[in-house]
Design a protein around this motif. Sequence first.
Motif, PDB file in Angstrom:
ATOM      1  N   THR A  81       0.831  -1.206   0.000  1.00 46.22           N
ATOM      2  CA  THR A  81       0.000   0.000   0.000  1.00 46.22           C
ATOM      3  C   THR A  81       0.865   1.254   0.000  1.00 46.22           C
ATOM      4  OG1 THR A  81      -1.821  -1.095   1.158  1.00 46.22           O
ATOM      5  CG2 THR A  81      -1.752   1.298   1.264  1.00 46.22           C
ATOM      6  N   GLY A 112      -5.878   8.143  -0.803  1.00 48.45           N
ATOM      7  CA  GLY A 112      -6.317   8.370  -2.175  1.00 48.45           C
ATOM      8  C   GLY A 112      -7.000   9.711  -2.367  1.00 48.45           C
ATOM      9  N   ARG A 141      -6.745   6.788 -12.381  1.00 47.86           N
ATOM     10  CA  ARG A 141      -6.092   5.719 -11.631  1.00 47.86           C
ATOM     11  C   ARG A 141      -6.495   5.768 -10.162  1.00 47.86           C
ATOM     12  NH1 ARG A 141      -1.893   2.289 -12.643  1.00 47.86           N
ATOM     13  NH2 ARG A 141      -0.643   1.573 -10.884  1.00 47.86           N
ATOM     14  N   SER A 198     -10.349   4.745  -9.891  1.00 49.27           N
ATOM     15  CA  SER A 198     -10.565   3.316 -10.133  1.00 49.27           C
ATOM     16  C   SER A 198     -10.010   2.472  -8.992  1.00 49.27           C
ATOM     17  CB  SER A 198      -9.926   2.903 -11.461  1.00 49.27           C
ATOM     18  OG  SER A 198      -8.522   3.098 -11.435  1.00 49.27           O
ATOM     19  N   ALA A 199      -8.860   2.874  -8.455  1.00 49.67           N
ATOM     20  CA  ALA A 199      -8.276   2.121  -7.341  1.00 49.67           C
ATOM     21  C   ALA A 199      -9.177   2.173  -6.125  1.00 49.67           C
ATOM     22  CB  ALA A 199      -6.894   2.678  -7.008  1.00 49.67           C
ATOM     23  N   GLN A 200      -9.727   3.349  -5.829  1.00 47.47           N
ATOM     24  CA  GLN A 200     -10.594   3.476  -4.655  1.00 47.47           C
ATOM     25  C   GLN A 200     -11.875   2.662  -4.823  1.00 47.47           C
ATOM     26  OE1 GLN A 200      -9.849   4.901  -1.757  1.00 47.47           O
ATOM     27  NE2 GLN A 200      -7.818   5.363  -2.571  1.00 47.47           N
ATOM     28  N   TYR A 227     -10.858  -0.977  -4.188  1.00 50.57           N
ATOM     29  CA  TYR A 227     -10.633  -1.182  -2.755  1.00 50.57           C
ATOM     30  C   TYR A 227     -11.957  -1.259  -2.002  1.00 50.57           C
ATOM     31  CZ  TYR A 227      -5.571  -0.404  -2.988  1.00 50.57           C
ATOM     32  OH  TYR A 227      -4.226  -0.509  -3.238  1.00 50.57           O
ATOM     33  N   VAL A 277      -5.096  -6.867  -5.864  1.00 50.23           N
ATOM     34  CA  VAL A 277      -5.163  -5.573  -6.534  1.00 50.23           C
ATOM     35  C   VAL A 277      -3.819  -4.857  -6.443  1.00 50.23           C
ATOM     36  CG1 VAL A 277      -6.222  -3.280  -6.474  1.00 50.23           C
ATOM     37  CG2 VAL A 277      -7.638  -5.315  -6.183  1.00 50.23           C
ATOM     38  N   GLN A 278      -3.206  -4.913  -5.258  1.00 48.06           N
ATOM     39  CA  GLN A 278      -1.918  -4.251  -5.066  1.00 48.06           C
ATOM     40  C   GLN A 278      -0.826  -4.888  -5.913  1.00 48.06           C
ATOM     41  OE1 GLN A 278      -1.845  -4.741  -0.846  1.00 48.06           O
ATOM     42  NE2 GLN A 278      -2.476  -2.639  -0.460  1.00 48.06           N
ATOM     43  N   TYR A 297      -1.025  -3.584  -9.341  1.00 48.05           N
ATOM     44  CA  TYR A 297      -0.417  -2.258  -9.496  1.00 48.05           C
ATOM     45  C   TYR A 297       1.106  -2.340  -9.463  1.00 48.05           C
ATOM     46  CZ  TYR A 297      -4.773   0.366  -9.070  1.00 48.05           C
ATOM     47  OH  TYR A 297      -6.005   0.903  -9.303  1.00 48.05           O
ATOM     48  N   LEU A 334      -8.075  -0.544 -14.485  1.00 45.67           N
ATOM     49  CA  LEU A 334      -7.204   0.147 -13.562  1.00 45.67           C
ATOM     50  C   LEU A 334      -6.255   1.103 -14.270  1.00 45.67           C
ATOM     51  CD1 LEU A 334      -6.364  -2.916 -11.270  1.00 45.67           C
ATOM     52  CD2 LEU A 334      -8.126  -1.186 -10.939  1.00 45.67           C
TER      53      LEU A 334
END
Length: 225
Positions: A84, A148, A179, A182-184, A187, A208-209, A212, A225
């Motif tokens: 993270t 974020g 980015r 979409s990540a939030q 999550y 997910v991490q 990335y 993503l």
Amino acid sequence: MRMHYNRIAGQNLERLAALSDGIFAVAMTLLILDIHVPEIAQAMSGIIQQPLWASGALQPELALWRALIQLGPRLLTYLMSFLTLGIFWVGQQTQLNHFASSDRNLTWIHLGFLIAVVLMPFSTGLLSGNITIRLALVVYWLNIVLLGTLLYLSIRYAKRAGLVKDEIALEMRSAHERRIISAQIVYAIAVLLCVINTYLSVAVIICVQLNYALVPRIRWLERLL
């Protein structure tokens, strides 16, 4: 003509990047302090009854294996939090590299972002000690949301204030925002899975991490993503 202090404060991007690097380094180091080396004597005292084959020299081995297995949740959350912080460090550095300059407001946005960074060891410790409790996972997720949100505010403010380099195309600027959003969303979906099982949520977050961090060439993931 008198120069107003707020117009000249917080303009050094290099100092901001240096401060961020130091705080990220400390926060990432503090994560491991929550993981303690198991003591054989204490681990053996927790074993009430040993099978016959585990007598003698095998008892310390069995005790250590048991202690290491019990460390599983803490090791899992450590990996998740290190990823993270690594992802958000890359995100912040990418933004700073695309800024032509800074001002007082942008600097304070990033100082707020760094507050969220130093909160990560706390939310990680809370989750690692209570990984089966949904509230602990929600607190951890709120820490990610705060990270974020502040990065998103940073890029939005920098664009509005004209602090982004002229050579950075509009599409590249928008890529930062897409980015983060979409990540939030991903999550949030992962955290909702805690209704089924908190370990499932943690596993999805880590996947997910890793996406990335490793950037696998999976077409539908690249579009999302």
